[in-house]
Design an enzyme around this catalytic site. Structure first.
Site, PDB file in Angstrom:
ATOM      1  N   ASP A 207      26.003  50.413  41.502  1.00 21.40           N
ATOM      2  CA  ASP A 207      26.379  49.003  41.646  1.00 21.40           C
ATOM      3  C   ASP A 207      27.774  48.940  42.270  1.00 21.40           C
ATOM      4  O   ASP A 207      28.788  49.034  41.580  1.00 21.40           O
ATOM      5  CB  ASP A 207      26.364  48.288  40.299  1.00 21.40           C
ATOM      6  N   HIS A 212      34.088  44.564  41.008  1.00 22.19           N
ATOM      7  CA  HIS A 212      34.431  45.518  39.963  1.00 22.19           C
ATOM      8  C   HIS A 212      35.431  46.581  40.412  1.00 22.19           C
ATOM      9  O   HIS A 212      35.761  47.483  39.639  1.00 22.19           O
ATOM     10  CB  HIS A 212      33.152  46.180  39.446  1.00 22.19           C
ATOM     11  N   ILE A 227      36.667  43.273  37.111  1.00 26.39           N
ATOM     12  CA  ILE A 227      36.040  43.206  35.794  1.00 26.39           C
ATOM     13  C   ILE A 227      34.990  44.304  35.640  1.00 26.39           C
ATOM     14  O   ILE A 227      34.531  44.897  36.619  1.00 26.39           O
ATOM     15  CB  ILE A 227      35.403  41.828  35.545  1.00 26.39           C
ATOM     16  N   GLY A 230      28.537  43.920  33.790  1.00 28.29           N
ATOM     17  CA  GLY A 230      27.865  43.468  32.580  1.00 28.29           C
ATOM     18  C   GLY A 230      26.922  44.523  32.020  1.00 28.29           C
ATOM     19  O   GLY A 230      26.824  44.712  30.804  1.00 28.29           O
TER      20      GLY A 230
END
Length: 308
Positions: A207, A212, A227, A230
């Site tokens: 990903d 990120h 961040i 998830g």
């Protein structure tokens, strides 16, 4: 987006994604395990070393059940191919993830993925798209797992043709996993720090969304810094349940659901609270530093651990 002719719900829900393959090796499985914190506290943890090392060779390592979520990562990039679906990819959010495990995942495998649109909902200011992905072992044709996830497309709502908001799902309400976080004391609590570089490590599992990793992209999206993924947070939560409830037996897990509530910054501390309801574990993950809930959901077990 209201009244835009190019947003066509019927075209969207009738779309079938092209069949695809996903090949992984034991190296990928081990890298994923490290990406969700395995062996971070203790490099020779007797309950987690099996995910990254085996004395009989790497082909004998075991695979965490949340590794199955990686099979769906590439689908997000294919959303633009769905006819009738108009959205800004910069405003996409991962809403929920559901995983069913039918057989323990092998340490290396070639997977055949078959994906369909499972739901579409108009939320006025956003559209919610549900995707179902079934993953088969190519060599045997055996169904290994199923992912179902929802994507929140901000700015893509308002496409309903009447006052009744458009809502379609292929699943009856009896198949939705309703749960409530209990008011009682948790059965178990597990606390673990993520690393400042956690997102940079996890992204190597496939990903590569710059949200990120790129400070400028994160700032544009409204965050002070990049961040955590998830699905990485979900991996931490399920690891906590495997260690605390399953006593290290990852193959006790039948299904996993997670609702993403708030972002996590790499380096923050995750507190996973767990309540046991028969064979179902209800869980909630909080960030210690901000006292905020960031993830909640359920994990269903296929049996009890003998040590519980």
């Amino acid at each position: 987006m209201a009244g835009k002719p190019e947003f066509d719900p019927q075209l969207i829900i009738s779309y079938d994604f092209p069949q695809s393959t996903y090949t992984y090796t034991e190296r990928d499985a081990a890298l994923y395990a490290l990406g969700i914190g395995a062996c971070t506290k203790d490099a020779v943890d007797d309950k987690e070393l099996k995910y990254v090392y085996h004395q009989d060779g790497q082909q004998s390592i075991e695979v965490l059940p949340t590794f199955a979520a990686l099979f769906s990562v590439g689908l997000v990039e294919q959303l633009a191919q769905i006819p009738g679906l108009e959205f800004d990819p910069r405003l996409l959010l991962h809403g929920q993830q559901y995983i069913e495990i039918y057989k323990p995942l092998p340490s290396n495998c070639c997977i055949i993925n078959k994906a369909t649109v499972a739901g579409l909902h108009d939320k006025v200011k956003a559209a919610v798209l549900e995707i179902e992905l079934k993953s088969y072992e190519k060599e045997s044709g055996v169904l290994l797992c199923m992912n179902r996830f929802s994507i929140y497309l901000r700015g893509a709502g308002g496409f309903s043709k009447s006052s009744q908001l458009y809502s379609y799902t292929k699943y009856p309400s009896s198949q939705t996993l309703a749960y409530k976080i209990p008011n009682s004391q948790p059965f178990a609590v597990y606390e673990e720090c993520t690393q400042p570089s956690q997102a940079l490590l996890y992204r190597l599992s496939g990903d590569y969304n710059p949200l990120h990793s790129d400070p400028m992209v994160a700032e544009t999206a409204g965050f002070s810094r990049p961040i955590l993924h998830g699905l990485c947070t979900l991996g931490f939560a399920v690891r906590a349940i495997i260690k605390s409830i399953c006593r290290g037996e990852q193959n006790m897990i039948s299904n996993i659901s997670g609702r993403f509530l708030l972002h996590v910054y790499p380096g923050e501390t995750l507190i996973t609270e767990m309540w046991l309801e028969g064979l179902r574990v209800v869980y909630q993950v909080k960030v210690k530093e901000r006292s905020k809930a960031v993830l909640s959901g359920t994990v269903t077990l296929n049996r009890f651990s003998s040590s519980l």
